[in-house]
Each structure stands twice: as C-alpha cells, then as structure tokens.
Design an enzyme around this catalytic site. Sequence first.
Site, mmCIF file in Angstrom:
data_model
loop_
_atom_site.group_PDB
_atom_site.id
_atom_site.type_symbol
_atom_site.label_atom_id
_atom_site.label_comp_id
_atom_site.label_asym_id
_atom_site.label_seq_id
_atom_site.Cartn_x
_atom_site.Cartn_y
_atom_site.Cartn_z
ATOM 1 N N SER A 118 -7.231 -5.477 7.118
ATOM 2 C CA SER A 118 -7.992 -6.190 8.171
ATOM 3 C C SER A 118 -8.339 -5.432 9.411
ATOM 4 O O SER A 118 -9.377 -5.528 9.817
ATOM 5 C CB SER A 118 -7.739 -7.813 8.536
ATOM 6 O OG SER A 118 -7.334 -8.686 7.130
ATOM 7 N N ARG A 178 0.808 -1.174 -0.066
ATOM 8 C CA ARG A 178 0.188 0.064 -0.067
ATOM 9 C C ARG A 178 0.844 1.273 0.099
ATOM 10 O O ARG A 178 0.547 2.080 -0.677
ATOM 11 C CB ARG A 178 -0.880 -0.093 1.387
ATOM 12 C CG ARG A 178 -2.117 -0.923 1.150
ATOM 13 C CD ARG A 178 -2.811 -1.117 2.449
ATOM 14 N NE ARG A 178 -1.926 -1.854 3.195
ATOM 15 C CZ ARG A 178 -2.180 -2.789 4.305
ATOM 16 N NH1 ARG A 178 -3.644 -2.857 4.619
ATOM 17 N NH2 ARG A 178 -1.366 -3.152 4.986
#
Length: 163
Positions: free
Chosen positions: A131, A93
């Site tokens: 998550s 990311r």
Amino acid sequence: MMRTAVLSGSFDPFTIGHMDLLTRSAGLFDKICVAVLVNPSKVPCFSAEERIEMISCAAKAAGLANIEVEGFNGLLADFVVTKKACAVVRGVRDGTDYAYETRMASANRYLSGGMDTIFLPAKTEYSFISSATVKEFAAFGRDITGLVPDSIYKIIAERLIKR
Ligand code: PNS
C-alpha cells in the site's frame, strides 16, 4: 466442517498483491473473512467504509463468492474467535516481512489460545508492491495501473492523485 480463515490487514489501499492473496486463500478455505483494521494510530487515506467497499467490489469483479469483508478494531485474535475462523492468512514478501510476521503469529497464537497463521509467499512479480509503494508512486505522478485491481483502479487513482 466449514473452514473459515481471516485475511487481515490495513488495505489502505487494497493492492494487486492483496488481491492475489485473497484469490489464493479463497481457493484453500471454504470462506475468507477479510478483516480491515479500522482504527490504526495514523489517519488512513481511505476510510474503513471505503476500504470495505473497494475490497468487496474487487472480489465481486474477480468472481469470488466465498468472501466476507468486515472492519475490526482491537485485537485480531479476538476478531478471529468471533468469526469462528481456524486461521489467519498473511502474505510474506521477503525476510523483513517474515521477521515481523513470525512475531505477530506468535503473539496471535498466544492471545487466541492456539490459533495458527498461514503464510502465503508473495508472487515474485508482486514482491515490491505494498500500500505504501502504491501511495508513493501515485504521489509522484506515476501511473498505478496494474498495481491495484482494475475494478477499483479509478477510485484509488482519483483519491491518491488529488492529494
Ligand atoms: O496491513 P498491515 O498493516 O500489515 O496489517 C497489520 C494488522 C492489521 C494485521 C495488525 O496490525 C493487527 O493485527 N492489528 C490488530 C492489533 C493486534 O491484534 N495486535 C496483536 C498482534 S501483534
């Protein structure tokens, strides 16, 4: 030659970002084996069986056929060798992910005698999704629609909101 790659992770739970990585990697390799870490030091929200089931369900709903989902514990490098895979796929990311992932890729190359890791840049719109953020949002009552695949939204939301 059939080229298999391993997409590894904890997937606790499987997010829309993971789904994007699975879809993109399934287009790059003949087969993707999703490796679900079974034995992390902390207790997961979803059991390994639940995570495996959810990932299989999301892959099926997305029409991805060249996918296999399995639990693993121990070293990822050993799992990759048993699957006769040519690479590990990991999403990246930002720079923080990159710093961690390059170190892990080097460790896995060392442990496996040369296996490579393919980094896929996260889609910009998914770059904040993990998550952990999904669990955090749900814990504070925010809707997680769009952050996890629609096909497994219900089972994930029910569990996270109940906690
Ligand atoms: O979803 P995550 O937590 O980013 O996944 C990390 C994972 C499961 C890929 C990583 O923790 C892992 O490979 N664990 C297995 C142990 C191992 O192989 N360690 C040596 C490489 S650093």
